[in-house]
Design an enzyme around this catalytic site. Structure first.
Site, PDB file in Angstrom:
ATOM      1  N   HIS A 119      -3.545  -6.695  -5.889  1.00  0.00           N
ATOM      2  CA  HIS A 119      -3.341  -5.470  -5.765  1.00  0.00           C
ATOM      3  C   HIS A 119      -1.753  -5.023  -5.661  1.00  0.00           C
ATOM      4  CE1 HIS A 119      -3.795  -1.186  -4.352  1.00  0.00           C
ATOM      5  NE2 HIS A 119      -2.750  -1.193  -3.859  1.00  0.00           N
ATOM      6  N   GLU A 120      -0.962  -5.851  -4.745  1.00  0.00           N
ATOM      7  CA  GLU A 120       0.231  -5.565  -4.813  1.00  0.00           C
ATOM      8  C   GLU A 120       1.042  -6.330  -6.004  1.00  0.00           C
ATOM      9  OE1 GLU A 120       1.670  -3.658  -2.654  1.00  0.00           O
ATOM     10  OE2 GLU A 120      -0.185  -3.174  -1.399  1.00  0.00           O
ATOM     11  N   HIS A 151       1.156  -3.542  -8.671  1.00  0.00           N
ATOM     12  CA  HIS A 151       2.613  -2.758  -8.272  1.00  0.00           C
ATOM     13  C   HIS A 151       3.950  -3.337  -8.934  1.00  0.00           C
ATOM     14  CE1 HIS A 151       0.421   0.497  -6.739  1.00  0.00           C
ATOM     15  NE2 HIS A 151      -0.140  -0.389  -5.339  1.00  0.00           N
TER      16      HIS A 151
END
Length: 444
Positions: A19-20, A23
């Site tokens: 997920h990170e 980003h």
């Protein structure tokens, strides 16, 4: 316990990192300077700084992660450094950076679902129920379900949906359906069902049952023999498949259990299949009092011998089915959340880290395929949750950017401050509810 914690840590850690990383990767593509990529919160335990000046860290509280970007350039910074600030980016780039995390979670689910999946159970028609609309001429016992229901002609199931699921949906929506049923021996036959309208809705009453269809039940198998029990004394062994009881075919595990319970103290004759041979065993269930009622106990643990088939697809079709399955699961999660808000579904369904860890351990013990499927499910849940328009989540930031597009300028700082406090309160309440449900399941 250690195995469960390890399975939970691997599942949660991989999802947070993916997920990170979404980003981080999109931020780098947009030219934004990333100051820190952290797995966990709180005090930094391990760190390393790469050539781009990004600090890669592992923090003390491993219940999440974050990517810290340079929001605003320091006063007097060169133009090149100022251009790398997050707040200096156009709103389109900021939306892309924030949206990347949840999208990466959904993409991860697609990739995981593309891989091998557990073997599917093979459906079969059981005895047609009386007083129900059913196929004309009547369906015969043992015919296997091959294709999904359709309004006029038999067709394949949509990508990502099993034939049984398509059948349930079709029976729920339509009053006329057609299905293709291969016989155990011989050519396949199509049968048409005339169905009454379903006014009960999905999840309340089995629509297929209202159409006179009942899937064949698994055959009973002796999973284990209790030491000193009647089954051991009679000579039953682990792996025996019970094919008949008192001369009647034992095709339903539930019916066999009921028959044993009703035969307390009465001699029974069981026909079992053992290593390819048919063996007859005589046994008398022991009478026991349970809730004021006398029932028979055999002293064995019965399991289900469910026929399964292996299904495989090419890469293209696998990706298509995986994407459809991910979409269906994500949409189902959103619908369930909406029904919780409306009071149609109990809030007891909200689960926290304890339940997630428990299921992570259970699926890991079942096998790697089940464990990967569970990680995919949690990845979808994480992606959907982060897209909710709640401040403090990615969806909350997206909401602010949509307001900025409509207003032509960012929302006032006062609005953002109020939203952040409200979002934090909602998240704390949800976490408290999830932990309460977790511990309620543990102690009740």
């Amino acid at each position: 316990m250690l195995f469960t914690l390890l399975a939970f840590a691997i599942a949660l850690g991989s999802l947070i990192i993916f997920h990170e990383f979404g980003h981080y990767w999109v931020a780098r593509l947009c030219g934004v300077r990333v100051l820190r990529f952290s797995l966990g919160f709180g005090r930094v335990v391990l760190r390393r700084i790469d050539k781009h000046g990004t600090e890669w860290a592992i923090s003390a509280l491993p219940l999440g992660g974050y990517v810290k970007m340079q929001d605003d350039a320091p006063p007097g910074a060169p133009a090149a450094e100022a251009a790398g600030a997050f707040n200096a980016q156009p709103v389109g780039k900021r939306i892309a950076i924030v949206l990347a995390g949840p999208v990466f979670n959904l993409l991860l689910a697609v990739l995981l679902y593309t891989g091998p999946e557990p073997r599917r159970y093979r459906g079969a028609a059981g005895h047609p129920w009386p007083s129900r609309p059913r196929a004309r001429p009547p369906r015969r016992r043992g015919w296997r379900k091959a294709t999904a229901f359709s309004p006029s002609t038999a067709r394949k199931s949509p990508p990502g949906r099993t034939p049984a699921a398509s059948a349930r949906r079709a029976v729920h929506r339509r009053t006329r359906a057609r299905s293709r049923w291969p016989r155990p021996r011989g050519a396949a036959h199509e049968r048409e069902l005339m169905l009454p309208p379903n006014r009960h809705g999905p999840g309340r009453r089995r629509s297929a049952g209202r159409g006179g269809i009942r899937l064949a039940q698994p055959r009973p198998v002796v999973r284990s023999v209790i030491e000193g029990g009647e089954g051991q004394a009679a000579g039953l062994r682990q792996g025996d498949r019970i094919v008949a009881a008192d001369g009647q075919p034992a095709t339903d595990t539930g019916e066999l259990v009921r028959l044993i319970q009703e035969s307390a103290g009465r001699h029974m004759s069981l026909s079992v299949q053992r290593e390819g041979a048919l063996v007859t065993v005589g046994v008398t269930p022991r009478a026991e009092k349970v809730d004021g009622r006398e029932i028979g106990r055999l002293g064995v643990q019965l399991g289900a011998d469910i026929p399964r088939v292996t299904v495989s697809y090419g890469l293209g079709e696998s990706l298509q089915r995986a994407a459809a399955r991910t979409w269906d699961t994500a949409w189902f999660s959103l619908r369930m959340m909406g029904r919780m808000v409306l009071g149609e579904v109990s809030w007891r369904n909200v689960s926290g880290p304890v339940t997630i860890a428990d299921y992570a351990g259970q699926t890991a013990r079942i096998g790697i395929v089940a464990y990967i499927a569970y990680i995919a499910l949690i990845s979808i849940s994480l992606g959907v949750l982060n897209l909710l328009p709640i401040p403090m989540l990615d969806g909350g930031h997206l909401l602010y950017y949509l307001v900025e597009i409509v207003r032509g300028s960012p929302p006032p700082e006062r609005w953002i401050g109020i939203g952040q406090r409200a979002g934090l309160g909602i998240l704390v309440a949800l976490m408290g509810l999830a932990l309460f449900n977790d511990f309620t399941r543990l102690f009740t």
